[in-house]
Design a protein around this motif. Structure first.
Motif, mmCIF file in Angstrom:
data_model
loop_
_atom_site.group_PDB
_atom_site.id
_atom_site.type_symbol
_atom_site.label_atom_id
_atom_site.label_comp_id
_atom_site.label_asym_id
_atom_site.label_seq_id
_atom_site.Cartn_x
_atom_site.Cartn_y
_atom_site.Cartn_z
ATOM 1 N N GLU A 1 24.416 21.974 44.530
ATOM 2 C CA GLU A 1 25.417 21.956 45.603
ATOM 3 C C GLU A 1 26.613 22.843 45.270
ATOM 4 N N HIS B 1 34.827 14.909 53.515
ATOM 5 C CA HIS B 1 33.943 13.983 54.232
ATOM 6 C C HIS B 1 33.223 13.136 53.189
ATOM 7 N N ASP C 1 27.811 14.609 47.668
ATOM 8 C CA ASP C 1 28.186 15.755 46.831
ATOM 9 C C ASP C 1 29.689 16.032 46.862
ATOM 10 N N HIS C 2 30.447 15.141 47.506
ATOM 11 C CA HIS C 2 31.906 15.311 47.580
ATOM 12 C C HIS C 2 32.664 14.101 47.042
ATOM 13 N N ASP D 1 32.546 20.725 54.997
ATOM 14 C CA ASP D 1 31.167 21.158 55.273
ATOM 15 C C ASP D 1 30.945 21.401 56.765
ATOM 16 N N HIS E 1 31.055 24.977 50.414
ATOM 17 C CA HIS E 1 29.878 25.562 49.768
ATOM 18 C C HIS E 1 29.726 27.017 50.199
HETATM 19 ZN ZN ZN Z 1 28.469 19.233 50.932
#
Ligand code: ZN
Length: 311
Positions: free
Chosen positions: A51, A106, A110-111, A184, A222
């Motif tokens: 990611e 959000h 992955d955050h 994202d 990303h």
């Molecule tokens: Zn993400």
């Protein structure tokens, strides 16, 4: 309307972008770059997580805002943030505590994966990942369209809801630098659209806001595109030697909005020059994504990418 002079950002960065095979791993866990003295952008290594999210730290006189904690355990990020805050506050006078707010662009995994590393940090608030947590923390009374002001002390941020990719997505505007963080929801890569109707409205509001406020840089979390128009790296890529900058212009934000309008009601993968919209989660989206991901993973493991020319 022209506002006060903006602090310029150093966006010309060679970012870590992964390694060509498991035998060539060479990236540090984090790359830390000062866009401006009190504005820090961190990238997590593709050697740790495909990611490779970007994480933003905005430092004010009284408190700082960390946007996201990344896709892996947060110990390394915590140590980095502690060091950056210590440097920033070294010359600070007075004895009021310097606060840290850990919020998220959000709530996807992955955050938020590094949140636990901040749970015991003194003078720190970790905002929850759900919409109700976000609404309560920022004090929204009219989510998502209300623009809420956050005062870091001598530095004012504006926050509003941008659902469509995720129900609790927020945009953060830093007036000082003209930076609009879109998480994202808009970035040079694949935008996974959970709620097309919400995203149509979100993109309209993002464009209107950016035009009205004179936004200079649009940043997402990303990078998944290559520099070849319409060509993205496969899902799960561990090596992206030809990726573009994560920074976008307002023109590109406008182009993304216009592009999405043409495909919002059609489930599937829709490619444009510098963005890809994945509408829905049906087989029309998942099968091609996963097939490409599998091939890429095999090539990476076999070291075939090390021999591939970079374009
Ligand atoms: Zn993400």
């Amino acid at each position: 309307m022209p506002g006060p002079e903006k602090v310029p950002l150093d966006t010309d960065v060679a970012w870590i972008h992964g390694s060509p095979s498991p035998r060539h791993l060479s990236d540090p866990p984090l790359q830390v770059h000062h866009l401006a003295p009190d504005t820090v952008l961190v990238r997590q290594s593709k050697d740790l997580t495909y990611e490779a999210p970007f994480i933003l730290l905005l430092l004010g006189e009284d408190r700082a805002l960390l946007l996201d904690t990344g896709a892996v355990d947060g110990a390394e990020l915590r140590a980095t943030v502690d060091r950056l805050v210590a440097n920033h506050t070294a010359t600070r006078t007075g004895d009021t505590a310097y606060d840290l707010v850990v919020a998220h662009t959000h709530g996807h995994g992955d955050h938020v994966a590094g949140d636990a590393a901040f749970a015991d940090r003194p003078h720190t608030t970790v905002v929850g990942r759900d919409r109700t947590d976000v609404v309560a923390h920022f004090g929204f009374t009219d989510w998502p369209s209300e623009v809420v002001t956050v005062d870091l002390g001598g530095r004012s941020l504006e926050v509003f809801g941008i659902p469509g990719h995720h129900a609790a997505s927020i945009a953060v505007h830093d007036e000082r630098t003209g930076l609009l963080h879109t998480g994202d929801t808009v970035y040079p890569g694949r935008i996974y659209v959970e709620d097309p109707t919400a995203l149509l409205d979100t993109l309209d509001r993002l464009v209107a806001f950016a035009e009205q406020r004179g936004v200079e840089h649009v940043l997402g979390c990303h990078v998944e595109m290559t520099r070849r128009p319409g060509r993205d790296y496969p899902l799960g890529s561990r090596y992206q030697p030809d990726e573009p900058s994560p920074f976008m212009t307002v023109d590109r934000l406008r182009a993304a909005r216009d592009a999405f309008r043409t495909v919002a009601d059609r489930p599937g993968i829709h490619r444009f020059d510098d963005i890809v919209f994945c509408v829905g989660t049906g087989p029309r989206v998942l099968v091609p994504l996963q097939a490409r991901a599998l091939v890429e993973q095999v090539r990476w493991r076999l070291g075939l990418l090390a021999r591939r020319p970079s374009t």
